[in-house]
Design an enzyme around this catalytic site. Structure first.
Site, PDB file in Angstrom:
ATOM      1  N   GLU A 234      12.568  -2.107 -12.755  1.00  0.00           N
ATOM      2  CA  GLU A 234      12.054  -3.327 -12.127  1.00  0.00           C
ATOM      3  C   GLU A 234      11.006  -3.951 -13.038  1.00  0.00           C
ATOM      4  OE1 GLU A 234      11.879  -2.983  -7.498  1.00  0.00           O
ATOM      5  OE2 GLU A 234      10.833  -1.270  -8.340  1.00  0.00           O
ATOM      6  N   HIS A 258      17.174   6.135  -3.727  1.00  0.00           N
ATOM      7  CA  HIS A 258      18.142   5.197  -4.312  1.00  0.00           C
ATOM      8  C   HIS A 258      18.879   5.807  -5.509  1.00  0.00           C
ATOM      9  CE1 HIS A 258      16.130   2.561  -1.654  1.00  0.00           C
ATOM     10  NE2 HIS A 258      15.240   2.047  -2.482  1.00  0.00           N
TER      11      HIS A 258
END
Ligand code: NDP
Ligand code: BG6
Length: 514
Positions: A234, A258
């Site tokens: 990210e 995740h």
């Protein structure tokens, strides 16, 4: 895998606990609106927000209207759709551990059942910090609003399902405790442990690519694969969730859920059917075989990092320790990269690289499967030719697609070779916009489909893997935080670490897909 297209979602009352929060504003309200817009939301669906914040029904509606206008992926907002939904939106003020609020809630639930015909169907959505989850469950039980049901209409009642947001516990012990408590209150089929990555279109496609095509299965194993790498990178920092993140860290926030979910889908055996349990059995087997990293192995095979301040794209960004809600001497990691193995017949000896980080050079979630190189006997021995191994990359986001790297002859009289990419971009192949993960997942909860939700054993196995690392970290605080610049691929030590045995490219080199 979930066939969300079928219209078997039931009208119900969705009660969101913590409805004044960020998740409701950014994800849940826009998802419900978009389902209504697509005419997928059952007509009589009702939403009740619950929380301590003082609000009238009308104020709650205005707040959600604003949220949908700002965060919906479909724009502009269709006021007619919103109005039809807003008429079924209510707010109940109450504390999480006081009976009075729940008595009010129960009254409202019964009234709305009578007025709108929701048949006693309930979804309780825990959009609250983990510390509040058990008090809410106990209060619901004490108010008679939480009952064990093996199936809908048992004892003439409607469905009752409870959605738990992540993080589900903060280590193996707390997850086991939470699961045991929940097990005492609900049947497993009533429990929906949310990992929104499982609702992403491209994550659904992993199983389709593997099992609806015949060419991959023969090579999807250690004889052909050199390594598997899962990256969740990210560019954002912790935004306004510093307080939460500082207690959590990236290993708990992203890798334990995740990243491991993506890994299980990529490496599991073909399930016997598309049933939730058939799929979850295979995913759990992968997690059972995932090699735990302990003691000295953590030092050798895991790199952690924390971002410093700096200038990214001409903009000054703060160091992690200067973010609101973060302790000035915080030792919480914002980057983790590790190497482990899946000790089963299919994957024995294949390095598995897992990487997650904030404030990295690019927003990119992908799974790379790199195949073994060819023998040098023919083209590999040609001078000046740097042949790279075949690599299949499943691009989960943001540039969704699949690409395959292979070697091709450059047109011309000379025998010149080059590495090229064959690309399948989702966006241009299927022009229709993909639904947001929360839309699919909410609809699945309404229909009682649990394939895209983590089962109890999966969650505990994933924590088993993460917890030995966390325990070792606790014994050895990081000496060098902050240790990477924002807008880079993480701490330099991880580059060296991965370069050690990944000859062709390193996980945190200049670009992970280079
Ligand atoms: P918030 O921190 O915004 O909290 C939600 C609501 O819970 C608040 O508005 C508040 O409502 C109540 N609350 C907050 N702190 C406390 C407390 N200490 N004690 C009692 N009540 C409290 O959370 P989010 O909305 O961001 O997230 C909700 C859940 O979803 C969390 O478990 C989070 O980890 C998870 N999640 C969130 C994501 C996101 O992007 N936001 C992404 C993935 C998961 P009130 O004061 O009105 O009672
Ligand atoms: C959440 C994490 O689960 O996932 C966040 O708590 C992270 O820290 C987010 O930013 C990433 O989700 P997405 O869908 O934007 O990749």
């Amino acid at each position: 895998m979930s066939d969300t297209g079928t219209h078997d979602a039931q009208s119900c009352i969705v009660v969101i606990f913590g409805a004044s929060g960020d998740l409701t504003r950014r994800k849940l309200a826009p998802a419900l609106y978009n389902l209504a817009r697509e005419r997928l939301l059952p007509d009589r669906t009702v939403l009740i927000g619950y929380g301590r914040t003082e609000m009238t029904d009308q104020q709650f509606r205005s707040r959600l209207h604003q949220a949908v206008a700002e965060f919906s992926h479909t724009q502009p907002l269709d006021e007619a759709v919103w109005d039809s939904l807003a008429g079924r939106v209510f707010y109940q003020r109450g504390a999480y551990d006081e009976a009075a609020g729940y008595r009010g809630l129960q009254r409202r639930l019964r009234e709305l059942d009578g007025q709108l015909g929701t048949g006693g169907n309930r979804i309780f959505y825990m959009s609250i910090p983990p510390s509040v989850v058990l008090p809410v469950l106990h209060s619901l039980r004490d108010a008679g609003a939480l009952t064990r049901r093996r199936r809908c209409d048992e004892a003439g009642q409607g469905c009752l399902r409870v959605v738990f947001e992540k993080p589900f516990g903060r280590d193996l012990e707390s997850a086991r405790r939470l699961n045991a408590e929940i097990d005492g209150l609900l049947e497993e089929c009533q429990v929906f442990r949310m990992d929104h990555y499982l609702g992403k279109e491209t994550v659904q496609n992993i199983s389709v690519l593997r099992f609806a095509n015949s060419i991959f299965e023969h090579v999807w194993r250690s004889e052909s694969v050199r390594y598997v790498r899962v990256t969740v990178a990210e560019t954002i920092g912790v935004e306004d969730r510093g307080g939460y993140f500082d207690q959590t860290g990236i290993l708990r926030d992203i890798l334990q859920n995740h990243v491991l979910q993506l890994l299980t889908l990529v490496t599991m055996e073909p399930p016997a059917s598309l049933d939730a349990d058939a799929i979850r059995d295979e995913k759990a087997k992968v997690l059972r075989c995932l090699r735990r990293l302990e003691g000295e192995e953590v030092r050798r095979s895991v790199v952690r990092g924390q971002y410093d301040g700096g200038v990214v794209d001409g903009r000054e960004v703060p160091a992690y320790r200067d973010e609101p809600g973060v302790e000035p001497d915080s030792l919480t990691e914002t980057f983790v990269a590790l190497r482990t193995y899946i000790d089963n017949w299919r994957w024995a000896g294949v390095p598995i690289y897992l990487c997650a980080g904030k404030r990295l050079a690019e927003r990119l979630t992908e799974v790379a499967v790199e195949f073994k190189g060819v023998p040098r006997v023919l083209f590999g021995a040609m001078e000046g030719v740097e042949l790279r191994a075949n690599r299949l990359v499943l691009r989960i986001q943001p540039d969704e697609g699949v690409s395959l790297r292979f070697v091709s002859k450059v047109p011309g009289l000379k025998m010149e070779l080059r590495n090229v990419e064959m690309d399948f971009p989702y966006g241009s192949a299927f022009p229709a916009a993909s639904p947001e993960a929360y839309e699919r997942l909410l609809l699945d909860v309404m229909a009682g489909r649990s394939a895209l939700f983590a089962r109890r054993d999966e969650v505990e196995l994933a924590w088993e893997f993460a917890t030995t690392i966390l325990e070792q970290w606790e014994k050895e605080p990081p000496p060098d935080f902050p240790n990477y610049k924002p807008g880079t691929w993480g701490p330099i030590s991880s580059e060296a670490f991965f370069a050690e045995d990944t000859v062709y490219d390193s996980v945190v080199g200049p670009h992970p897909t280079a």
